[in-house]
Design a protein around this motif. Structure first.
Motif, PDB file in Angstrom:
ATOM      1  N   ARG A 264       0.847  -1.205   0.000  1.00  0.00           N
ATOM      2  CA  ARG A 264       0.000   0.000   0.000  1.00  0.00           C
ATOM      3  C   ARG A 264       0.879   1.251   0.000  1.00  0.00           C
ATOM      4  O   ARG A 264       1.859   1.312   0.733  1.00  0.00           O
ATOM      5  N   GLY A 265       0.543   2.192  -0.830  1.00  0.00           N
ATOM      6  CA  GLY A 265       1.306   3.448  -0.886  1.00  0.00           C
ATOM      7  C   GLY A 265       2.184   3.558  -2.112  1.00  0.00           C
ATOM      8  O   GLY A 265       2.732   4.619  -2.390  1.00  0.00           O
ATOM      9  N   PHE A 266       2.321   2.456  -2.878  1.00  0.00           N
ATOM     10  CA  PHE A 266       3.097   2.529  -4.121  1.00  0.00           C
ATOM     11  C   PHE A 266       2.385   3.472  -5.095  1.00  0.00           C
ATOM     12  O   PHE A 266       1.159   3.441  -5.229  1.00  0.00           O
ATOM     13  N   ARG A 267       3.162   4.298  -5.765  1.00  0.00           N
ATOM     14  CA  ARG A 267       2.584   5.178  -6.791  1.00  0.00           C
ATOM     15  C   ARG A 267       3.522   5.258  -7.989  1.00  0.00           C
ATOM     16  O   ARG A 267       4.744   5.221  -7.834  1.00  0.00           O
ATOM     17  N   PHE A 268       2.928   5.390  -9.180  1.00  0.00           N
ATOM     18  CA  PHE A 268       3.684   5.587 -10.416  1.00  0.00           C
ATOM     19  C   PHE A 268       2.890   6.589 -11.241  1.00  0.00           C
ATOM     20  O   PHE A 268       1.729   6.314 -11.594  1.00  0.00           O
ATOM     21  N   ARG A 269       3.500   7.756 -11.476  1.00  0.00           N
ATOM     22  CA  ARG A 269       2.788   8.821 -12.191  1.00  0.00           C
ATOM     23  C   ARG A 269       3.721   9.441 -13.219  1.00  0.00           C
ATOM     24  O   ARG A 269       4.940   9.316 -13.132  1.00  0.00           O
ATOM     25  N   ALA A 270       3.118  10.147 -14.164  1.00  0.00           N
ATOM     26  CA  ALA A 270       3.899  10.921 -15.138  1.00  0.00           C
ATOM     27  C   ALA A 270       3.412  12.354 -15.107  1.00  0.00           C
ATOM     28  O   ALA A 270       2.208  12.616 -14.996  1.00  0.00           O
ATOM     29  N   GLU A 332       8.623  -2.523 -12.126  1.00  0.00           N
ATOM     30  CA  GLU A 332       8.672  -3.764 -11.340  1.00  0.00           C
ATOM     31  C   GLU A 332       9.500  -3.484 -10.089  1.00  0.00           C
ATOM     32  O   GLU A 332      10.554  -2.851 -10.189  1.00  0.00           O
ATOM     33  N   VAL A 333       9.028  -3.958  -8.949  1.00  0.00           N
ATOM     34  CA  VAL A 333       9.774  -3.760  -7.701  1.00  0.00           C
ATOM     35  C   VAL A 333      10.041  -5.126  -7.076  1.00  0.00           C
ATOM     36  O   VAL A 333       9.147  -5.987  -7.047  1.00  0.00           O
ATOM     37  N   TYR A 334      11.259  -5.319  -6.604  1.00  0.00           N
ATOM     38  CA  TYR A 334      11.675  -6.595  -6.003  1.00  0.00           C
ATOM     39  C   TYR A 334      12.087  -6.374  -4.558  1.00  0.00           C
ATOM     40  O   TYR A 334      12.610  -5.329  -4.205  1.00  0.00           O
ATOM     41  N   ILE A 335      11.839  -7.390  -3.736  1.00  0.00           N
ATOM     42  CA  ILE A 335      12.128  -7.272  -2.305  1.00  0.00           C
ATOM     43  C   ILE A 335      12.841  -8.546  -1.844  1.00  0.00           C
ATOM     44  O   ILE A 335      12.567  -9.638  -2.358  1.00  0.00           O
ATOM     45  N   HIS A 336      13.754  -8.390  -0.885  1.00  0.00           N
ATOM     46  CA  HIS A 336      14.433  -9.566  -0.340  1.00  0.00           C
ATOM     47  C   HIS A 336      13.559 -10.175   0.740  1.00  0.00           C
ATOM     48  O   HIS A 336      13.176  -9.497   1.688  1.00  0.00           O
ATOM     49  N   TYR A 337      13.186 -11.452   0.566  1.00  0.00           N
ATOM     50  CA  TYR A 337      12.274 -12.088   1.513  1.00  0.00           C
ATOM     51  C   TYR A 337      12.525 -13.593   1.505  1.00  0.00           C
ATOM     52  O   TYR A 337      12.596 -14.200   0.434  1.00  0.00           O
ATOM     53  N   LEU A 338      12.688 -14.167   2.666  1.00  0.00           N
ATOM     54  CA  LEU A 338      12.927 -15.606   2.832  1.00  0.00           C
ATOM     55  C   LEU A 338      14.026 -16.120   1.897  1.00  0.00           C
ATOM     56  O   LEU A 338      13.816 -17.030   1.098  1.00  0.00           O
ATOM     57  N   GLY A 339      15.170 -15.459   1.981  1.00  0.00           N
ATOM     58  CA  GLY A 339      16.370 -15.982   1.336  1.00  0.00           C
ATOM     59  C   GLY A 339      16.572 -15.654  -0.121  1.00  0.00           C
ATOM     60  O   GLY A 339      17.526 -16.133  -0.728  1.00  0.00           O
ATOM     61  N   ARG A 340      15.679 -14.847  -0.739  1.00  0.00           N
ATOM     62  CA  ARG A 340      15.889 -14.515  -2.153  1.00  0.00           C
ATOM     63  C   ARG A 340      15.136 -13.243  -2.520  1.00  0.00           C
ATOM     64  O   ARG A 340      14.260 -12.793  -1.793  1.00  0.00           O
ATOM     65  N   MET A 341      15.512 -12.680  -3.679  1.00  0.00           N
ATOM     66  CA  MET A 341      14.770 -11.544  -4.206  1.00  0.00           C
ATOM     67  C   MET A 341      13.474 -12.081  -4.811  1.00  0.00           C
ATOM     68  O   MET A 341      13.481 -13.075  -5.546  1.00  0.00           O
ATOM     69  N   ARG A 342      12.386 -11.418  -4.488  1.00  0.00           N
ATOM     70  CA  ARG A 342      11.073 -11.845  -4.990  1.00  0.00           C
ATOM     71  C   ARG A 342      10.333 -10.645  -5.557  1.00  0.00           C
ATOM     72  O   ARG A 342      10.505  -9.520  -5.087  1.00  0.00           O
ATOM     73  N   GLY A 343       9.492 -10.918  -6.554  1.00  0.00           N
ATOM     74  CA  GLY A 343       8.645  -9.868  -7.106  1.00  0.00           C
ATOM     75  C   GLY A 343       7.743  -9.322  -6.010  1.00  0.00           C
ATOM     76  O   GLY A 343       7.166 -10.101  -5.234  1.00  0.00           O
ATOM     77  N   TRP A 344       7.617  -8.011  -5.924  1.00  0.00           N
ATOM     78  CA  TRP A 344       6.820  -7.396  -4.853  1.00  0.00           C
ATOM     79  C   TRP A 344       5.678  -6.553  -5.439  1.00  0.00           C
ATOM     80  O   TRP A 344       4.539  -6.684  -5.030  1.00  0.00           O
ATOM     81  N   ILE A 345       6.042  -5.723  -6.440  1.00  0.00           N
ATOM     82  CA  ILE A 345       5.040  -4.833  -7.036  1.00  0.00           C
ATOM     83  C   ILE A 345       5.212  -4.830  -8.560  1.00  0.00           C
ATOM     84  O   ILE A 345       6.336  -4.728  -9.057  1.00  0.00           O
TER      85      ILE A 345
END
Ligand SMILES: [Zn+2]
Ligand SMILES: [Zn+2]
Length: 353
Positions: A264-270, A332-345
């Protein structure tokens, strides 16, 4: 601008799911969702579409359906249909007519699990979308929680491991699904991406072990579709259904995997000379535009232009990129979770013309 969290694509005992509409709604309230969309196989259930309350909390349950031609072998091409308000499974054997009818009825259609690998170890076949010559759909279910699980089931041992460690499943949409989406976008189509859970809560037995495979609550805290609305939901079912369908139709949305951390709170604007654009919108490039990305917390952010990464930020919460190149931009946003980078957003695109 107001953000809501929606979980899409789930089944009840009207097809092959295990929670009733009421039980789904109560689970959704406990998980803090604003809305859920129930999509049983080849049946539009008339009646349970309403607001459900628990104390001062509420959730809007909408009813769509997941249609496929049951006479087709193999049974592929599942289509999520939302917002039509009547049974359309009778058109399953004529998929183009089905898509045209949905469009004429101002409903929405999303290609369900476009890439869905087989899992022979547990007797599951591939039910990907194959008829890509069909046209007129609103978008695709870019990330489907259940297909991703199927994709991990190389052996029964894998099945056992992931049933007991479901948080280790999700890594992101299949690369083939991302490729197909970028290809459709590159042909000049507007294609809205959504995330779906495909929740069933299947009871599983393996010798003495019994386990519910992913209770709905697990899915509701995992792959959600976040919508950006012009104003908060009002509590009026007709008004709120309209505003939710409109945000989905326009792609004012991003897919958030909310298990590692809330998205929640992610934004992408032009921002351009003639105003601003949100995800899903078009904007004129004249004299250049500034793309602005805001992340809910520091993580790895990739900006893609026509499917190719043009910039990666590794330690930023706010990212900006100035360009005068027309094309399709998405994040695309990636996050480190449970031992690896994972797709987040995964954002919907901004179409720079
Ligand atoms: Zn399906
Ligand atoms: Zn399904």
């Amino acid at each position: 601008m107001h953000e809501i969290t929606v979980n899409l694509h789930m089944h009840t005992p009207y097809s092959d799911g295990h929670y009733s509409h009421e039980r789904i709604a109560q689970a959704a309230i406990r998980c803090g969702l604003d809305a859920v969309v129930v999509t049983d196989h080849n049946v539009w259930v008339n009646g349970p579409e309403e607001y459900y309350q628990d104390g001062d909390k509420r959730v809007l349950l909408l009813v769509g359906e997941e249609i496929h031609n049951q006479a087709r072998h193999p049974q592929k091409n599942h289509l999520l249909v939302i917002g039509v308000g009547r049974e359309l499974a009778t058109l399953a054997s004529e998929p183009q007519r089905l898509l045209d009818t949905i469009r004429k009825s101002e409903g929405l259609s999303f290609i369900a699990h476009p890439v869905d690998p087989p899992a022979p170890a547990v007797g599951e076949t591939d039910i990907s979308w194959v008829d890509w010559d069909l046209h007129g759909f609103t978008g695709i279910e870019l990330w489907n929680g259940f297909s991703e699980f199927k994709g991990r089931l190389k052996t029964m041992l894998h099945a056992l491991y992931y049933v007991f460690n479901p948080k280790r499943i999700a890594r992101g949409p299949f690369p083939e699904a991302l490729r197909k989406w970028d290809e459709l976008l590159s042909q000049g189509n507007k294609v809205v991406a959504i995330g779906g859970s495909d929740a069933h809560a299947l009871p599983a037995r393996m010798g003495p072990l019994r386990r519910t495979v992913f209770p709905y609550e697990f899915h509701f805290r995992a792959i959600n579709t976040h919508l950006i609305l012009p104003h908060p939901l009002s509590g009026d079912i007709f008004q709120d259904r309209r505003v939710i369908l409109e945000a989905l139709r326009e792609g004012h949305a991003f897919i958030g995997y909310d298990q590692p951390a809330p998205t929640r709170g992610f934004r992408f604007r032009a921002q351009g000379a003639e105003g601003t654009a949100n995800m899903g919108d078009e904007i004129e490039c004249r004299n250049g535009i500034t793309l602005q990305i805001r992340l809910p917390m520091i993580s790895e952010c990739r900006l893609l232009h026509n499917g190719k990464p043009v910039k990666i930020w590794r330690k930023r919460e706010n990212c900006t990129y100035i360009t005068s190149e027309p094309g399709v931009y998405r994040v695309e946003v990636y996050i480190h979770y449970l031992g690896r980078m994972r797709g987040w957003i995964f954002s919907n695109p901004i179409y720079v013309r």
